[in-house]
Design a protein around this motif. Sequence first.
Motif, PDB file in Angstrom:
ATOM      1  N   LEU A   1     -34.937 -18.921   4.504  1.00 41.61           N
ATOM      2  CA  LEU A   1     -34.059 -19.105   5.656  1.00 41.61           C
ATOM      3  C   LEU A   1     -33.075 -17.938   5.788  1.00 41.61           C
ATOM      4  N   GLY A   2     -33.299 -16.872   5.028  1.00 41.38           N
ATOM      5  CA  GLY A   2     -32.421 -15.703   5.106  1.00 41.38           C
ATOM      6  C   GLY A   2     -31.165 -15.830   4.260  1.00 41.38           C
ATOM      7  N   ARG A   3     -31.147 -16.756   3.322  1.00 40.96           N
ATOM      8  CA  ARG A   3     -29.994 -16.956   2.438  1.00 40.96           C
ATOM      9  C   ARG A   3     -30.463 -16.834   0.986  1.00 40.96           C
ATOM     10  N   GLY A   4     -30.903 -15.630   0.627  1.00 39.50           N
ATOM     11  CA  GLY A   4     -31.515 -15.397  -0.674  1.00 39.50           C
ATOM     12  C   GLY A   4     -30.561 -15.234  -1.842  1.00 39.50           C
ATOM     13  N   LEU A   5     -29.261 -15.190  -1.591  1.00 36.79           N
ATOM     14  CA  LEU A   5     -28.283 -15.051  -2.671  1.00 36.79           C
ATOM     15  C   LEU A   5     -27.470 -16.340  -2.761  1.00 36.79           C
ATOM     16  N   GLU A   6     -27.506 -16.974  -3.938  1.00 38.47           N
ATOM     17  CA  GLU A   6     -26.732 -18.191  -4.141  1.00 38.47           C
ATOM     18  C   GLU A   6     -25.670 -17.938  -5.196  1.00 38.47           C
ATOM     19  N   ALA A   7     -24.543 -18.614  -5.030  1.00 41.45           N
ATOM     20  CA  ALA A   7     -23.425 -18.430  -5.964  1.00 41.45           C
ATOM     21  C   ALA A   7     -22.662 -19.730  -6.123  1.00 41.45           C
ATOM     22  N   LEU A   8     -21.915 -19.795  -7.220  1.00 43.28           N
ATOM     23  CA  LEU A   8     -20.975 -20.886  -7.458  1.00 43.28           C
ATOM     24  C   LEU A   8     -19.580 -20.292  -7.356  1.00 43.28           C
ATOM     25  N   LEU A   9     -18.744 -20.902  -6.538  1.00 44.12           N
ATOM     26  CA  LEU A   9     -17.368 -20.450  -6.374  1.00 44.12           C
ATOM     27  C   LEU A   9     -16.447 -21.469  -7.029  1.00 44.12           C
ATOM     28  N   LEU A  10     -15.669 -21.016  -8.006  1.00 43.96           N
ATOM     29  CA  LEU A  10     -14.650 -21.847  -8.637  1.00 43.96           C
ATOM     30  C   LEU A  10     -13.357 -21.586  -7.879  1.00 43.96           C
ATOM     31  N   VAL A  11     -12.782 -22.634  -7.309  1.00 43.61           N
ATOM     32  CA  VAL A  11     -11.632 -22.481  -6.419  1.00 43.61           C
ATOM     33  C   VAL A  11     -10.437 -23.243  -6.981  1.00 43.61           C
ATOM     34  N   GLN A  12      -9.305 -22.567  -7.016  1.00 43.98           N
ATOM     35  CA  GLN A  12      -8.049 -23.191  -7.428  1.00 43.98           C
ATOM     36  C   GLN A  12      -7.168 -23.295  -6.189  1.00 43.98           C
ATOM     37  N   VAL A  13      -6.668 -24.480  -5.932  1.00 44.02           N
ATOM     38  CA  VAL A  13      -5.828 -24.740  -4.761  1.00 44.02           C
ATOM     39  C   VAL A  13      -4.405 -25.024  -5.238  1.00 44.02           C
ATOM     40  N   ARG A  14      -3.424 -24.374  -4.635  1.00 38.95           N
ATOM     41  CA  ARG A  14      -2.019 -24.581  -4.975  1.00 38.95           C
ATOM     42  C   ARG A  14      -1.189 -24.588  -3.710  1.00 38.95           C
ATOM     43  N   PRO A  15      -0.327 -25.512  -3.514  1.00 37.70           N
ATOM     44  CA  PRO A  15      -0.160 -26.711  -4.327  1.00 37.70           C
ATOM     45  C   PRO A  15      -1.285 -27.699  -4.042  1.00 37.70           C
ATOM     46  N   HIS A  16      -1.600 -28.458  -5.035  1.00 38.21           N
ATOM     47  CA  HIS A  16      -2.695 -29.428  -4.930  1.00 38.21           C
ATOM     48  C   HIS A  16      -2.115 -30.726  -4.347  1.00 38.21           C
ATOM     49  N   ARG A  17      -1.926 -30.715  -3.026  1.00 40.17           N
ATOM     50  CA  ARG A  17      -1.331 -31.878  -2.346  1.00 40.17           C
ATOM     51  C   ARG A  17      -2.304 -32.415  -1.304  1.00 40.17           C
ATOM     52  N   ARG A  18      -2.274 -33.733  -1.138  1.00 45.37           N
ATOM     53  CA  ARG A  18      -3.207 -34.419  -0.248  1.00 45.37           C
ATOM     54  C   ARG A  18      -3.219 -33.836   1.174  1.00 45.37           C
ATOM     55  N   GLU A  19      -2.054 -33.500   1.713  1.00 46.18           N
ATOM     56  CA  GLU A  19      -2.026 -33.008   3.102  1.00 46.18           C
ATOM     57  C   GLU A  19      -2.711 -31.647   3.254  1.00 46.18           C
ATOM     58  N   LEU A  20      -2.851 -30.898   2.172  1.00 53.53           N
ATOM     59  CA  LEU A  20      -3.576 -29.620   2.212  1.00 53.53           C
ATOM     60  C   LEU A  20      -5.053 -29.811   1.863  1.00 53.53           C
ATOM     61  N   ILE A  21      -5.318 -30.748   0.986  1.00 50.18           N
ATOM     62  CA  ILE A  21      -6.672 -30.949   0.481  1.00 50.18           C
ATOM     63  C   ILE A  21      -7.616 -31.449   1.566  1.00 50.18           C
ATOM     64  N   GLY A  22      -7.190 -32.423   2.366  1.00 48.31           N
ATOM     65  CA  GLY A  22      -8.066 -32.979   3.409  1.00 48.31           C
ATOM     66  C   GLY A  22      -8.634 -31.916   4.339  1.00 48.31           C
ATOM     67  N   PRO A  23      -7.785 -31.112   4.973  1.00 48.65           N
ATOM     68  CA  PRO A  23      -8.309 -30.063   5.864  1.00 48.65           C
ATOM     69  C   PRO A  23      -9.148 -29.018   5.122  1.00 48.65           C
ATOM     70  N   PHE A  24      -8.778 -28.699   3.886  1.00 46.54           N
ATOM     71  CA  PHE A  24      -9.548 -27.735   3.099  1.00 46.54           C
ATOM     72  C   PHE A  24     -10.961 -28.271   2.850  1.00 46.54           C
ATOM     73  N   VAL A  25     -11.055 -29.504   2.405  1.00 46.25           N
ATOM     74  CA  VAL A  25     -12.360 -30.117   2.126  1.00 46.25           C
ATOM     75  C   VAL A  25     -13.204 -30.157   3.393  1.00 46.25           C
ATOM     76  N   GLU A  26     -12.629 -30.587   4.509  1.00 44.90           N
ATOM     77  CA  GLU A  26     -13.370 -30.641   5.777  1.00 44.90           C
ATOM     78  C   GLU A  26     -13.910 -29.275   6.164  1.00 44.90           C
ATOM     79  N   ARG A  27     -13.072 -28.238   6.045  1.00 43.38           N
ATOM     80  CA  ARG A  27     -13.478 -26.892   6.433  1.00 43.38           C
ATOM     81  C   ARG A  27     -14.628 -26.380   5.559  1.00 43.38           C
ATOM     82  N   ILE A  28     -14.505 -26.532   4.245  1.00 39.21           N
ATOM     83  CA  ILE A  28     -15.532 -26.012   3.341  1.00 39.21           C
ATOM     84  C   ILE A  28     -16.847 -26.766   3.516  1.00 39.21           C
ATOM     85  N   ARG A  29     -16.774 -28.063   3.694  1.00 42.78           N
ATOM     86  CA  ARG A  29     -17.998 -28.846   3.915  1.00 42.78           C
ATOM     87  C   ARG A  29     -18.694 -28.464   5.214  1.00 42.78           C
TER      88      ARG A  29
END
Length: 175
Positions: A65-93
């Motif tokens: 499908l033209g996506r021949g390179l796969e990677a794992l990204l380890l991500v640290q979020v600061r501050p780890h607060r619910r109001e930031l996490i929800g939009p972050f999770v939605e965007r990445i998904r």
Amino acid sequence: MSDSVDLDPVDLHILRLLQNDARTTYRELATEVGVAPSTCLDRVARLRRSGVILGHRLRLDPARLGRGLEALLLVQVRPHRRELIGPFVERIRALPESRAFFHLTGPDDYLVHVAVADPTDLQRLVLDEFTSRREVARVETRLIFQQWECGPLMPPASATRTAGAPEARPGSSPS
């Protein structure tokens, strides 16, 4: 956490076969397991209703499908607060490059499996979609050289043994 479901050897055999090939017909399953097709159909329906079978997925080859390179990204979020996490999770998904997304314990908050076209595309993804976000403190990248699928997921052996019966291992025959 949900309660486990009681599964007998026929259920386990059905689950093993379907995990190896979800396109197996009920007639083929019934023949392999040694029950009537109607019984097999009823058992699979019960496994779906009880939540043991969650669905079926189509596996695709990212490279084709033209996506021949796969990677794992380890991500640290600061501050780890619910109001930031929800939009972050939605965007990445929602990113077309995202294959799997895990919330972790430990120094990294998330693990994201991505598939991209090439190293330049990976760099664009990390810079534009991750490190450009205010809440992302750090991203560590690990390239995937090769991956393997593992055997079918089955309950722990202790949950399927009867009292006094020897433990059965997949692929082994009883003595």
